[in-house]
Design a protein around this motif. Sequence first.
Motif, mmCIF file in Angstrom:
data_model
loop_
_atom_site.group_PDB
_atom_site.id
_atom_site.type_symbol
_atom_site.label_atom_id
_atom_site.label_comp_id
_atom_site.label_asym_id
_atom_site.label_seq_id
_atom_site.Cartn_x
_atom_site.Cartn_y
_atom_site.Cartn_z
ATOM 1 N N GLU A 276 0.833 -1.207 0.000
ATOM 2 C CA GLU A 276 0.000 0.000 0.000
ATOM 3 C C GLU A 276 0.864 1.252 0.000
ATOM 4 N N PHE A 277 2.004 1.178 0.690
ATOM 5 C CA PHE A 277 2.906 2.340 0.718
ATOM 6 C C PHE A 277 3.433 2.639 -0.671
ATOM 7 N N PHE A 278 3.902 1.622 -1.377
ATOM 8 C CA PHE A 278 4.448 1.864 -2.714
ATOM 9 C C PHE A 278 3.356 2.304 -3.690
ATOM 10 N N ALA A 279 2.159 1.745 -3.554
ATOM 11 C CA ALA A 279 1.074 2.162 -4.431
ATOM 12 C C ALA A 279 0.709 3.623 -4.173
ATOM 13 N N ALA A 280 0.597 4.001 -2.887
ATOM 14 C CA ALA A 280 0.268 5.390 -2.558
ATOM 15 C C ALA A 280 1.375 6.337 -3.004
ATOM 16 N N TYR A 322 -2.535 0.409 -10.343
ATOM 17 C CA TYR A 322 -2.055 -0.438 -9.248
ATOM 18 C C TYR A 322 -3.172 -1.266 -8.625
ATOM 19 N N ALA A 323 -4.429 -0.978 -8.982
ATOM 20 C CA ALA A 323 -5.537 -1.727 -8.377
ATOM 21 C C ALA A 323 -5.464 -3.222 -8.656
ATOM 22 N N PRO A 324 -5.208 -3.682 -9.916
ATOM 23 C CA PRO A 324 -5.090 -5.140 -10.126
ATOM 24 C C PRO A 324 -3.939 -5.755 -9.344
ATOM 25 N N MET A 325 -2.819 -5.023 -9.245
ATOM 26 C CA MET A 325 -1.691 -5.540 -8.476
ATOM 27 C C MET A 325 -2.012 -5.607 -6.994
ATOM 28 N N ARG A 326 -2.740 -4.626 -6.493
ATOM 29 C CA ARG A 326 -3.118 -4.642 -5.090
ATOM 30 C C ARG A 326 -4.085 -5.779 -4.796
ATOM 31 N N ARG A 327 -5.013 -6.026 -5.725
ATOM 32 C CA ARG A 327 -5.917 -7.168 -5.531
ATOM 33 C C ARG A 327 -5.143 -8.483 -5.576
ATOM 34 N N LEU A 328 -4.162 -8.567 -6.468
ATOM 35 C CA LEU A 328 -3.339 -9.772 -6.517
ATOM 36 C C LEU A 328 -2.539 -9.932 -5.235
ATOM 37 N N ALA A 329 -2.004 -8.822 -4.720
ATOM 38 C CA ALA A 329 -1.241 -8.889 -3.476
ATOM 39 C C ALA A 329 -2.120 -9.326 -2.312
ATOM 40 N N ALA A 330 -3.382 -8.817 -2.305
ATOM 41 C CA ALA A 330 -4.296 -9.215 -1.235
ATOM 42 C C ALA A 330 -4.610 -10.702 -1.293
ATOM 43 N N ALA A 331 -4.608 -11.266 -2.510
ATOM 44 C CA ALA A 331 -4.904 -12.690 -2.664
ATOM 45 C C ALA A 331 -3.643 -13.546 -2.723
#
Length: 566
Positions: A276-280, A322-331
């Motif tokens: 989340e830090f890198f995405a923000a 970054y939303a698809p990557m964040r969803r992938l990271a969450a999963a």
Amino acid sequence: MMTDTAYTQPMTARIAQFDRSPAKPAKAPERAQEPGKAWLARLSRSGGGSAMGRARAAGLLDGLAAVAFAAGLAFSVDAVASHRGPVTIAGWLLLVIVACLFRALLTYVGAEAGARAAAQAKASLRVDLARSVFGGPRRSAGQALTALVEGVEALDGLFARFLPTKLAAAVLPLVLIAAAAFASPIAAAIMLATLIPFIIAMIFAGTAAAAEARAQFQALERLSGLFLDRVRALPVVLAFQAEGTTTKALGRSASELAERTIRVLRVAFISSAALEFFAALSVALVAVYCGFNLLRLLPFPVPETLDLKRAFFVLALAPEVYAPMRRLAAAYHDRQAAEAAAARLVAFEAPPAKPAVAPLAKAPTIQFDGVTIRYPDADMPALSKFDLTVPAGAIIALVGASGAGKSSLLNLLLDLAPLTEGAILADGEVRANLAADIAWAGQSPLILPASIADNIALSRRDAPRAEIEAAAQAVGLILDRPGGLDFVLDERGSGLSGGERRRLSLARALLKPAPILLLDEPTANLELASETQLLGAIRAAARGRTTLIATHSEAVAALADKVVRL
């Protein structure tokens, strides 16, 4: 005669063995995990079916809807700032609303399709695992239970969330960056450059999560096996008053599992915070660049000058990159949990499918030719060099002392006992599997929480109601309770007497149009009056079938055409 000391010492040693905490296995080398990963990769490619395709398509379409949303937002803001007409503004706002609704629909479709794909994959895998557990090499009950329940459930997130997100995470960021490059190549370059630390953080987080997930699954497997062993040994534990030490042993294993679970959660939370830090940070860098470019306050020259429309388009797309990557990271932890489970499940190879054989058209002549039955780890065979010919339509009674092999012989025909030597022939032909041609009534019939009629119909689920009632009447199953055959039983069969249970089992056998009938102690533990009533039911069920009856009862043996003493 065994003395008290001689009896107590081995039992005490057994309790001490029970109360030792299981040793922690040495950490497996990394190459030991490769078979599990390869097995999981094959399962991922074949599992889910069309539902997985719908989930992946929904994820990809969401990216296109995000571009439409960003474009509608940018043009509507530019129209307001440029004081264009309300029709123009309303048109672009309508695009924003339609894009939002479409994305909501895609989110629902993707979640529903992912859940359906996971359910299909788990159902198929459970069938294969069950075949392996019951038809493959012997395994501990704790290991089998953990595999069938916890191991399969650990794959849910992989199919429901990770695999549908994986394709979108690999494709959409580049597609969205390419779309942003039409408005601002510099902003697109910033997005592309900031993907690198994001991906590196994902790799490090995934590696740490994988190790912790494997340790947690091992702890869960140990606790399951330990608990099952304690339940099995409960009479011994109570007899030797070992409740305290047993409770402590279970408590230590449960605490170890809790610690492993906390470690998995800790890694998951830390990795999520880093991502989340890198995405923000990436979104902030794009926002700062666009803002300073609009104000013409950049401290360095750039080959582009943004206007409000282009800046808003890039800003709206930046979080979506970054939303698809964040969803992938969450999963991502779902994948690690699945890999940890796969390292155990890969050992459950399904036994080879048995060749299909045509059903028998009539009661066959059954021949046992030099049959030997030896169970794994048994000191002696249950049956050795057994020869018998059962004429077609005949009733054969198998009598003998407990342990003589009567039930083993019936289980051999049901493919529940190993044929170590010899052969079984039906009408002169070797048959690999006779179970489909057999109607069976055992000592303790399975009772499901359903009506009595449904329990009878377990042997033939498509049987008409009239045939179910006829089978019940033929075996003398006359019920005077409310509802009759529609009376609902619980899983223990409460409300049925011992004789009624035997009659229910015989009704099942009678309902199944099978040419072979096997009965295992059909009148055991029944008083004389109930046994006498049941003899007619046995005679009715055996009519027109080749029948083998394992019994200690001389009255039942008197029904047979031939009595074989083992």
